[in-house]
Every structure is written in C-alpha cells, then in structure tokens.
Design an enzyme around this catalytic site. Structure first.
Site, PDB file in Angstrom:
ATOM      1  N   GLN A 131       0.740  -1.149  -0.102  1.00 14.41           N
ATOM      2  CA  GLN A 131      -0.107  -0.144   0.059  1.00 14.41           C
ATOM      3  C   GLN A 131       1.053   1.197  -0.112  1.00 14.41           C
ATOM      4  O   GLN A 131       0.566   2.181  -0.806  1.00 14.41           O
ATOM      5  CB  GLN A 131      -0.861   0.120   1.259  1.00 14.41           C
ATOM      6  CG  GLN A 131      -1.893  -0.876   1.120  1.00 14.41           C
ATOM      7  CD  GLN A 131      -2.735  -1.015   2.385  1.00 14.41           C
ATOM      8  OE1 GLN A 131      -3.865  -0.211   2.322  1.00 14.41           O
ATOM      9  NE2 GLN A 131      -2.604  -1.509   3.563  1.00 14.41           N
ATOM     10  N   ILE A 150      15.181  -8.921  -0.125  1.00 19.35           N
ATOM     11  CA  ILE A 150      15.733  -8.058   0.855  1.00 19.35           C
ATOM     12  C   ILE A 150      16.698  -9.074   1.869  1.00 19.35           C
ATOM     13  O   ILE A 150      17.510  -8.678   2.640  1.00 19.35           O
ATOM     14  CB  ILE A 150      15.044  -7.174   1.637  1.00 19.35           C
ATOM     15  CG1 ILE A 150      14.184  -7.646   2.456  1.00 19.35           C
ATOM     16  CG2 ILE A 150      14.508  -6.017   0.472  1.00 19.35           C
ATOM     17  CD1 ILE A 150      13.226  -6.536   3.345  1.00 19.35           C
ATOM     18  N   ALA A 182       8.060  -4.901   4.563  1.00 22.27           N
ATOM     19  CA  ALA A 182       8.124  -5.499   5.695  1.00 22.27           C
ATOM     20  C   ALA A 182       7.396  -6.572   5.833  1.00 22.27           C
ATOM     21  O   ALA A 182       6.411  -6.857   5.067  1.00 22.27           O
ATOM     22  CB  ALA A 182       7.790  -4.444   6.981  1.00 22.27           C
ATOM     23  N   TYR A 183       7.744  -7.703   6.897  1.00 20.56           N
ATOM     24  CA  TYR A 183       6.724  -8.835   7.227  1.00 20.56           C
ATOM     25  C   TYR A 183       5.701  -7.984   8.201  1.00 20.56           C
ATOM     26  O   TYR A 183       5.985  -7.645   9.291  1.00 20.56           O
ATOM     27  CB  TYR A 183       7.555  -9.762   8.040  1.00 20.56           C
ATOM     28  CG  TYR A 183       6.669 -10.943   8.375  1.00 20.56           C
ATOM     29  CD1 TYR A 183       6.971 -12.240   7.470  1.00 20.56           C
ATOM     30  CD2 TYR A 183       5.737 -11.106   9.120  1.00 20.56           C
ATOM     31  CE1 TYR A 183       6.102 -13.359   7.935  1.00 20.56           C
ATOM     32  CE2 TYR A 183       5.185 -11.953   9.531  1.00 20.56           C
ATOM     33  CZ  TYR A 183       5.167 -13.187   8.885  1.00 20.56           C
ATOM     34  OH  TYR A 183       4.469 -14.100   9.304  1.00 20.56           O
ATOM     35  N   THR A 184       4.430  -7.896   7.787  1.00 16.64           N
ATOM     36  CA  THR A 184       3.256  -7.246   8.546  1.00 16.64           C
ATOM     37  C   THR A 184       2.255  -7.919   9.034  1.00 16.64           C
ATOM     38  O   THR A 184       1.234  -7.408   9.562  1.00 16.64           O
ATOM     39  CB  THR A 184       2.867  -6.045   7.683  1.00 16.64           C
ATOM     40  OG1 THR A 184       2.273  -6.595   6.576  1.00 16.64           O
ATOM     41  CG2 THR A 184       3.714  -5.200   7.494  1.00 16.64           C
ATOM     42  N   THR A 218       6.568   1.533  13.021  1.00 15.15           N
ATOM     43  CA  THR A 218       5.101   1.239  13.317  1.00 15.15           C
ATOM     44  C   THR A 218       4.646   1.450  14.843  1.00 15.15           C
ATOM     45  O   THR A 218       5.558   1.555  15.955  1.00 15.15           O
ATOM     46  CB  THR A 218       4.736  -0.166  13.419  1.00 15.15           C
ATOM     47  OG1 THR A 218       3.495  -0.544  13.718  1.00 15.15           O
ATOM     48  CG2 THR A 218       5.779  -1.191  13.902  1.00 15.15           C
ATOM     49  N   TYR A 246       6.051  -9.259  16.193  1.00 13.68           N
ATOM     50  CA  TYR A 246       6.110  -8.107  15.132  1.00 13.68           C
ATOM     51  C   TYR A 246       6.904  -6.806  15.540  1.00 13.68           C
ATOM     52  O   TYR A 246       7.887  -6.179  14.861  1.00 13.68           O
ATOM     53  CB  TYR A 246       4.786  -7.771  14.461  1.00 13.68           C
ATOM     54  CG  TYR A 246       4.696  -6.604  13.644  1.00 13.68           C
ATOM     55  CD1 TYR A 246       5.407  -6.709  12.132  1.00 13.68           C
ATOM     56  CD2 TYR A 246       3.770  -5.593  13.931  1.00 13.68           C
ATOM     57  CE1 TYR A 246       5.160  -5.459  11.437  1.00 13.68           C
ATOM     58  CE2 TYR A 246       3.650  -4.434  13.319  1.00 13.68           C
ATOM     59  CZ  TYR A 246       4.505  -4.399  11.856  1.00 13.68           C
ATOM     60  OH  TYR A 246       4.350  -3.282  11.247  1.00 13.68           O
ATOM     61  N   LYS A 289      10.377  -4.768  14.395  1.00 18.03           N
ATOM     62  CA  LYS A 289      10.357  -3.494  13.809  1.00 18.03           C
ATOM     63  C   LYS A 289      11.240  -2.531  14.779  1.00 18.03           C
ATOM     64  O   LYS A 289      12.025  -1.688  13.960  1.00 18.03           O
ATOM     65  CB  LYS A 289       9.002  -2.892  13.692  1.00 18.03           C
ATOM     66  CG  LYS A 289       8.089  -3.595  12.527  1.00 18.03           C
ATOM     67  CD  LYS A 289       8.893  -3.623  11.278  1.00 18.03           C
ATOM     68  CE  LYS A 289       8.598  -2.144  10.563  1.00 18.03           C
ATOM     69  NZ  LYS A 289       9.107  -2.107   9.252  1.00 18.03           N
ATOM     70  N   TRP A 326      -2.173   2.159  11.211  1.00 19.75           N
ATOM     71  CA  TRP A 326      -3.513   2.108  10.916  1.00 19.75           C
ATOM     72  C   TRP A 326      -3.486   2.385   9.413  1.00 19.75           C
ATOM     73  O   TRP A 326      -4.576   3.283   9.166  1.00 19.75           O
ATOM     74  CB  TRP A 326      -4.776   2.742  11.877  1.00 19.75           C
ATOM     75  CG  TRP A 326      -4.704   2.316  13.101  1.00 19.75           C
ATOM     76  CD1 TRP A 326      -3.683   1.563  13.918  1.00 19.75           C
ATOM     77  CD2 TRP A 326      -5.751   2.599  14.156  1.00 19.75           C
ATOM     78  NE1 TRP A 326      -4.249   1.203  15.190  1.00 19.75           N
ATOM     79  CE2 TRP A 326      -5.729   2.022  15.378  1.00 19.75           C
ATOM     80  CE3 TRP A 326      -6.999   2.999  13.848  1.00 19.75           C
ATOM     81  CZ2 TRP A 326      -6.432   1.867  16.205  1.00 19.75           C
ATOM     82  CZ3 TRP A 326      -7.857   3.051  14.881  1.00 19.75           C
ATOM     83  CH2 TRP A 326      -7.574   2.617  16.166  1.00 19.75           C
TER      84      TRP A 326
END
Length: 284
Positions: free
Chosen positions: A11, A37, A60-62, A101, A125, A129, A150
């Site tokens: 996004q 990466i 990123a792994y989200t 985040t 998570y 980060k 968000w």
C-alpha cells in the site's frame, strides 16, 4: 533525485512511488519478486548498481498474528533484511528512511507517545520493527525513522476495504472499541515522506492523519461516508481475542513533524472521504 522504494507492491510503497513520479523524481520501485531483501549479496549488488541518492524502506513482514508463530521469517525480513538495506545505503552514502510502526510502543496509558519515549513492544512483530529501528540508527549516518499506524491505501487490503466488503452482506458488526489510534491514508503519508527524504531533517518521527479514534469509531465513519446502513457494536479487546497482543493506546505525538516544519497530515475523516472516492473511481 533518484530514490529506491522497497515494498513497491504494498500500500505505502505504491503511493510513495506514485507521488515521487508526480513530482518528477527518478523513482525505482521494487517488490519482493524483484529483490529478496533477505539476500545480502543481492541487495548489495542491486543498490550499488542503481546508486540511488536515497532509499525509502517500506518492505516488511506485517502479518502481526502470524509473526507470533512464524518468528524466523519475520526476523529475516524485518531485521536481517533491514540490516542488508542499511549496509547497502551506507556503502554508497545514500539517505535511508525506514518505515516503523506504533507496534514498537507498549500501548499503556492514555497520553500521546512522544518520539523520544523508549519503545517497549508487546508482540513479536513490534519487536522486529524496533530492532530494525536500532539497526538503521547504528549503521546509517543520514537516517529517518517514521512510525505509522492503521494504514489504508488503494493498492492492497486494509480495514476500510474489509468494512465495505462486510457491509455487502451484513447489517450489524462487532468492532473493537477500546483500542485508540490514528488512521493513516498512504496517499497523504507518501507526500510527507517524499518531502522528508529531500530534506536533511533527520531523526525519529510519528506520522499519521490528524485525530484519534477507536476501531469501532473508524468503522462507523466509513459506513457513514459510504452511505451503508450497518450497526456497529463496540466490543472490548478481550471479546475479540487475537494471536498477537495489540496496543490499546496508539496515540502518537507528531510534535517532531511540526518542530521540523513539515505539514501535518489532514484529519483522518477527510482522508476517509478522499480514499472512498479514490477506490470508487477505480471500480468504474
């Protein structure tokens, strides 16, 4: 200015590239299909070949809940991957803007978290980060760390799209009403990030649309603006158990943005208006 944007298929990365191109910048957007990466040699070769002036690291792994069980992969992307990007940036003296985040914060209390507050993540998570934040600060000289929350954008799944989808078949929903934060429209955020990366105002920032709400209030506003007749029942976090702990308080102070002369993002309700218009235009 030449800018590499990781996570282009997500996004935020998508909107950052789009905004940079609008302003005539030389944007290179890359997704995981083009660059792994996690592979240090691959990252080094790619960055040294392109030689950007700056890197905006959105990849990123989200998957917050999945991360509690898939720890190795989450670490490899968010920590090892970020280290590879940071070292490549340092090798060519490129600026690095790292997207972090609200999950690095512990979510305690009711006041706004300041940029100088020491992170204390409650989930895996968030932990990865935060490790990424520390790596960027330690490796790169010219760095930005931008904590966001968000997010919703045109290129991907998010809370707004989920609510609108549910509204097609449901006239009543239970939504968590005791977690507070700020929705963030990636189109608005992208404008800020492009401004920021062209500056030398380095440091830790919090960035989101203005104002705070609960998830239940967020849902109500989405339905109101989309003219959907859906009753929203506000429930507690305990009534909606998830694998990962969510911070109940994600209020973040944006004082550093103001002090550095950056424009605050519009109110989140205004962002929802423009976003619903954007995605409805896409459907036509």
């Amino acid at each position: 200015m030449k800018i590499v944007v990781t996570g282009y298929t997500g996004q935020l990365g998508f909107d950052v590239v789009r905004q940079g191109l609008k302003l005539g910048l030389d944007m290179v957007g890359i997704g995981s299909g083009e660059l792994d990466i996690q592979n240090e040699a691959e990252v080094s070769y790619f960055i040294n070949n392109i030689k950007p002036d700056a890197i905006i690291h959105c990849a990123a792994y989200t998957a917050v809940d999945k991360a509690e069980d898939d720890k190795e992969q989450c670490w490899n992307v968010n920590v090892a991957g970020t280290k590879n990007i940071a070292e490549a940036a340092r090798s060519i003296n490129a600026k690095l803007l790292y997207i972090s985040t609200d999950y690095v914060l512990d979510g305690q209390g009711n006041s706004e978290f300041k940029e100088v507050d020491v992170p204390n993540p409650v989930g895996y998570y968030g932990l990865t980060k935060y490790e990424g934040e520390k790596i960027v600060k330690n490796i790169v000289d010219e760095w930005f760390v931008v904590r966001i929350s968000w997010v919703f954008g045109v290129n991907g799944n998010n809370f707004v799209k989920t609510m609108l989808k549910l509204a097609e078949t449901r006239n009543e929903l239970n939504v968590v009403g005791d977690q507070v934060g700020s929705p963030t429209y990636t189109s608005d955020l992208a404008t800020l990030l492009i401004d920021m990366i062209q500056s030398d105002k380095y440091g830790v920032y919090h960035a989101s649309n203005e104002g705070f709400c609960t998830w239940a209030e967020f849902a109500q506003e989405v339905f109101r603006q989309a003219n959907k007749e859906v009753k929203v029942n506000s429930i507690t976090t305990e009534e909606y158990p998830t694998r990962a702990v969510r911070p109940k308080n994600s209020r973040m102070s944006k004082q550093k943005l103001l002090d550095s002369g950056f424009e605050p993002l519009p109110k989140w309700q205004d962002a929802v208006t423009r976003y619903i218009h954007e995605i409805s235009e896409e459907v036509k």
